[in-house]
Design a protein around this motif. Sequence first.
Motif, PDB file in Angstrom:
ATOM      1  N   GLU A  32       0.919  -1.262  -0.002  1.00 28.46           N
ATOM      2  CA  GLU A  32      -0.038  -0.091   0.052  1.00 28.46           C
ATOM      3  C   GLU A  32       0.907   1.239   0.046  1.00 28.46           C
ATOM      4  O   GLU A  32       0.437   2.273  -0.643  1.00 28.46           O
ATOM      5  CB  GLU A  32      -0.875   0.057   1.425  1.00 28.46           C
ATOM      6  CG  GLU A  32      -2.340   0.500   0.995  1.00 28.46           C
ATOM      7  CD  GLU A  32      -3.210   0.279   2.095  1.00 28.46           C
ATOM      8  OE1 GLU A  32      -3.401   1.395   2.892  1.00 28.46           O
ATOM      9  OE2 GLU A  32      -3.650  -0.742   2.232  1.00 28.46           O
ATOM     10  N   ARG A  35       2.111   2.586  -3.624  1.00 26.17           N
ATOM     11  CA  ARG A  35       1.185   2.772  -4.726  1.00 26.17           C
ATOM     12  C   ARG A  35       1.670   4.247  -5.410  1.00 26.17           C
ATOM     13  O   ARG A  35       1.839   5.134  -4.436  1.00 26.17           O
ATOM     14  CB  ARG A  35      -0.269   2.999  -4.003  1.00 26.17           C
ATOM     15  CG  ARG A  35      -1.375   3.236  -5.304  1.00 26.17           C
ATOM     16  CD  ARG A  35      -2.526   4.028  -4.565  1.00 26.17           C
ATOM     17  NE  ARG A  35      -2.940   3.226  -3.468  1.00 26.17           N
ATOM     18  CZ  ARG A  35      -3.919   2.106  -3.752  1.00 26.17           C
ATOM     19  NH1 ARG A  35      -4.322   2.008  -4.863  1.00 26.17           N
ATOM     20  NH2 ARG A  35      -4.241   1.514  -2.635  1.00 26.17           N
ATOM     21  N   GLN A 115       4.718  15.249  -2.561  1.00 19.41           N
ATOM     22  CA  GLN A 115       4.711  14.605  -1.271  1.00 19.41           C
ATOM     23  C   GLN A 115       5.261  15.475  -0.031  1.00 19.41           C
ATOM     24  O   GLN A 115       4.516  15.765   0.922  1.00 19.41           O
ATOM     25  CB  GLN A 115       5.559  13.475  -1.237  1.00 19.41           C
ATOM     26  CG  GLN A 115       5.004  12.238  -1.971  1.00 19.41           C
ATOM     27  CD  GLN A 115       3.864  11.628  -1.402  1.00 19.41           C
ATOM     28  OE1 GLN A 115       3.303  11.907  -0.259  1.00 19.41           O
ATOM     29  NE2 GLN A 115       2.949  11.108  -2.316  1.00 19.41           N
ATOM     30  N   ALA A 129       2.229  10.267   9.988  1.00 17.38           N
ATOM     31  CA  ALA A 129       2.418   9.037   9.429  1.00 17.38           C
ATOM     32  C   ALA A 129       3.773   8.612   9.322  1.00 17.38           C
ATOM     33  O   ALA A 129       4.931   9.328   9.479  1.00 17.38           O
ATOM     34  CB  ALA A 129       2.093   9.325   7.763  1.00 17.38           C
ATOM     35  N   GLN A 130       4.118   7.389   8.704  1.00 21.35           N
ATOM     36  CA  GLN A 130       5.707   6.820   8.606  1.00 21.35           C
ATOM     37  C   GLN A 130       6.136   7.359   7.520  1.00 21.35           C
ATOM     38  O   GLN A 130       5.581   7.586   6.302  1.00 21.35           O
ATOM     39  CB  GLN A 130       5.551   5.384   8.719  1.00 21.35           C
ATOM     40  CG  GLN A 130       5.128   4.798   9.884  1.00 21.35           C
ATOM     41  CD  GLN A 130       4.553   3.409   9.934  1.00 21.35           C
ATOM     42  OE1 GLN A 130       3.941   2.965   8.860  1.00 21.35           O
ATOM     43  NE2 GLN A 130       4.957   2.697  11.045  1.00 21.35           N
ATOM     44  N   ASP A 133       5.461   6.134   3.858  1.00 21.44           N
ATOM     45  CA  ASP A 133       4.269   6.435   3.199  1.00 21.44           C
ATOM     46  C   ASP A 133       4.595   7.691   2.311  1.00 21.44           C
ATOM     47  O   ASP A 133       3.616   7.981   1.324  1.00 21.44           O
ATOM     48  CB  ASP A 133       3.209   6.815   4.369  1.00 21.44           C
ATOM     49  CG  ASP A 133       2.657   5.683   5.140  1.00 21.44           C
ATOM     50  OD1 ASP A 133       2.908   4.388   4.522  1.00 21.44           O
ATOM     51  OD2 ASP A 133       2.000   5.745   6.169  1.00 21.44           O
ATOM     52  N   TYR A 134       5.488   8.431   2.535  1.00 24.30           N
ATOM     53  CA  TYR A 134       5.757   9.504   1.822  1.00 24.30           C
ATOM     54  C   TYR A 134       6.752   9.221   0.616  1.00 24.30           C
ATOM     55  O   TYR A 134       6.629   9.865  -0.626  1.00 24.30           O
ATOM     56  CB  TYR A 134       6.460  10.791   2.584  1.00 24.30           C
ATOM     57  CG  TYR A 134       5.453  11.351   3.499  1.00 24.30           C
ATOM     58  CD1 TYR A 134       4.387  11.944   3.251  1.00 24.30           C
ATOM     59  CD2 TYR A 134       5.557  11.231   4.883  1.00 24.30           C
ATOM     60  CE1 TYR A 134       3.655  12.646   3.931  1.00 24.30           C
ATOM     61  CE2 TYR A 134       4.835  11.555   5.743  1.00 24.30           C
ATOM     62  CZ  TYR A 134       3.739  12.262   5.252  1.00 24.30           C
ATOM     63  OH  TYR A 134       2.608  12.681   6.019  1.00 24.30           O
TER      64      TYR A 134
ATOM     65  N   ASP B 133      -9.492   1.669  -1.142  1.00 23.41           N
ATOM     66  CA  ASP B 133      -8.520   1.853  -0.374  1.00 23.41           C
ATOM     67  C   ASP B 133      -8.839   3.570  -0.319  1.00 23.41           C
ATOM     68  O   ASP B 133      -8.981   4.308  -1.214  1.00 23.41           O
ATOM     69  CB  ASP B 133      -7.351   1.790  -0.992  1.00 23.41           C
ATOM     70  CG  ASP B 133      -6.407   0.808   0.194  1.00 23.41           C
ATOM     71  OD1 ASP B 133      -6.750   1.028   1.271  1.00 23.41           O
ATOM     72  OD2 ASP B 133      -5.516   0.098  -0.383  1.00 23.41           O
ATOM     73  N   PRO B 136      -3.886   7.315   2.323  1.00 27.45           N
ATOM     74  CA  PRO B 136      -2.391   6.588   2.377  1.00 27.45           C
ATOM     75  C   PRO B 136      -1.927   6.938   3.782  1.00 27.45           C
ATOM     76  O   PRO B 136      -1.015   6.204   4.200  1.00 27.45           O
ATOM     77  CB  PRO B 136      -1.741   7.257   1.271  1.00 27.45           C
ATOM     78  CG  PRO B 136      -2.489   8.479   0.839  1.00 27.45           C
ATOM     79  CD  PRO B 136      -3.941   8.326   1.291  1.00 27.45           C
ATOM     80  N   TYR B 137      -2.312   8.011   4.592  1.00 26.01           N
ATOM     81  CA  TYR B 137      -1.583   8.098   5.761  1.00 26.01           C
ATOM     82  C   TYR B 137      -2.195   7.556   6.981  1.00 26.01           C
ATOM     83  O   TYR B 137      -1.821   7.763   8.100  1.00 26.01           O
ATOM     84  CB  TYR B 137      -1.344   9.658   5.941  1.00 26.01           C
ATOM     85  CG  TYR B 137      -0.842  10.359   4.658  1.00 26.01           C
ATOM     86  CD1 TYR B 137       0.368  10.161   4.488  1.00 26.01           C
ATOM     87  CD2 TYR B 137      -1.686  11.028   4.041  1.00 26.01           C
ATOM     88  CE1 TYR B 137       0.837  10.458   3.083  1.00 26.01           C
ATOM     89  CE2 TYR B 137      -1.390  11.888   2.856  1.00 26.01           C
ATOM     90  CZ  TYR B 137      -0.182  11.569   2.331  1.00 26.01           C
ATOM     91  OH  TYR B 137       0.532  12.041   1.331  1.00 26.01           O
ATOM     92  N   GLU B 138      -3.369   6.994   6.866  1.00 22.51           N
ATOM     93  CA  GLU B 138      -4.167   6.561   7.904  1.00 22.51           C
ATOM     94  C   GLU B 138      -4.558   4.887   7.456  1.00 22.51           C
ATOM     95  O   GLU B 138      -4.606   4.658   6.370  1.00 22.51           O
ATOM     96  CB  GLU B 138      -5.444   7.111   8.118  1.00 22.51           C
ATOM     97  CG  GLU B 138      -5.146   8.316   8.858  1.00 22.51           C
ATOM     98  CD  GLU B 138      -6.452   9.234   9.026  1.00 22.51           C
ATOM     99  OE1 GLU B 138      -7.550   8.700   8.323  1.00 22.51           O
ATOM    100  OE2 GLU B 138      -6.429  10.172   9.632  1.00 22.51           O
ATOM    101  N   THR B 183      -2.033   5.161  13.839  1.00 24.83           N
ATOM    102  CA  THR B 183      -1.058   6.057  14.928  1.00 24.83           C
ATOM    103  C   THR B 183      -1.856   7.078  15.549  1.00 24.83           C
ATOM    104  O   THR B 183      -1.197   7.764  16.743  1.00 24.83           O
ATOM    105  CB  THR B 183       0.176   6.905  14.202  1.00 24.83           C
ATOM    106  OG1 THR B 183      -0.367   7.070  13.015  1.00 24.83           O
ATOM    107  CG2 THR B 183       1.136   5.499  13.895  1.00 24.83           C
TER     108      THR B 183
END
Lengths: 163, 284
Positions: A32, A35, A115, A129-130, A133-134, B133, B136-138, B183
């Motif tokens: 995910e 993407r 991003q 966010a981690q 993810d970016y 989906d 993307p951050y959650e 998170t």
Amino acid sequence: MSRYRASRRLPVIATLLVGLMLTIMPLPESAESFRPDWMALLIIFWAMQLPRTWSIGTAWVIGIVLDVSYGTLLGQHALALCVLAFITVRFHLLMRVFPLSQLSATVFALLALYQFLLFWINGVAGVTAQAVDYWGPVIAGTLVWPFLYMFLSGVRYRTHAGA
Amino acid sequence: MVASRGNNSNPARIPALGIRVIVLMLVSILLMYFDHRQNHLDTVRKAIGVAVYPLQLIVDAPVRFWEWLGESTTSRNELQLEVGRLKAERLLTNARLQRLTALEAENARLRALLDARTRVRDEVRVAEIMAVDANPYEHNLVIDIGSRDGVYDGQAIVDADGVVGQVISTGVMTAQAVLISDTDHALPVEVNRNGLRTIAVGTGEIDQLDLPFLPNNADIQTGDLLVTSGLGGAFPAGYPVAVVDQVTRLPQEPFADVTATPSAALDQVREVMLIWSAPTDEEQ
């Protein structure tokens, strides 16, 4: 000034719709984060090729749609895509004569900026966010770009999209 | 600026580009401001959400079709086996339910003795998760019922094994929910064994929760079941959340390092239950 007929806009709209579907398509949890930002890539391509018809306004509307389907802050993706489209349109003549390798590097930079803008707005709004993810979408997007570019060029010339 | 005349699709200059981008950026910032501060834009969001709904349906369709295909091509033999299994399961569940009814009656009696208000039974409704989906951050998911069916923001979502998450934004026909593993999600829980209250925070890993606020001498051990305490007001009390899988006590640290595994299979659920509980029934 050239007149655009509705039928010539159809291919572009179709690619945007497919892109949106790819964006919300479910992926396994592990993939995910990788993407590609399909909408950002599409905006870069169409703003580069047909900057008069598909540029900032389109990018903004798509950004709002993304914000709604993601549930992110309304205007977050709109702002980032807008900036992306602006830079692309500004340098579209330059980008068109770039060899594919150099263009890919440019796309990498644009995606990283995209991003970063999202990251920045997330930071202001307090969304955490981690890092993957970016960075994931930037790397995946750059890898996908050459193929997408060739495919979309094919689509463009075969259908005389917006020309 | 080089103007390439004679080729209409290659304009060197796009008129009013700078102005347009600045205006749109300002509009975006204003939108974000109002969206973040107040909920004035909920109706706008819902209106655009209705427009996105067909796309979500299209994306969801292949998965649904595949499932339908799988269901309609299972052999008679398999179906019979399945029916047999389900019947046995139903018998067991019913037997347990009988005891539950008795216990509920007893509980109501005892509460009456204690002068506490009786708990109203929660209303539930099954929703299906759309194969769509989102953010993307959650860690989140999209369910196929929305404000049309009475879903509201903050509503609790559980599956057969435990708490899944809560609704964060409701569209007309769909709703988005955040998973407890996100998170940004924290959930008031208590240890089922001794009633020790704490908070379970998502880690971003789908199969792990963090309990960061437990002192080193807290009475918690591996295998403890955590249930919702109902203190936050969002979740009704008593639903299983997670099982403690690791407790590390470091003498030099003020807090113990405790992690837990969610009881619900957060990445495998396909059907969930939404709970309607009147907030006035939450005593304490």
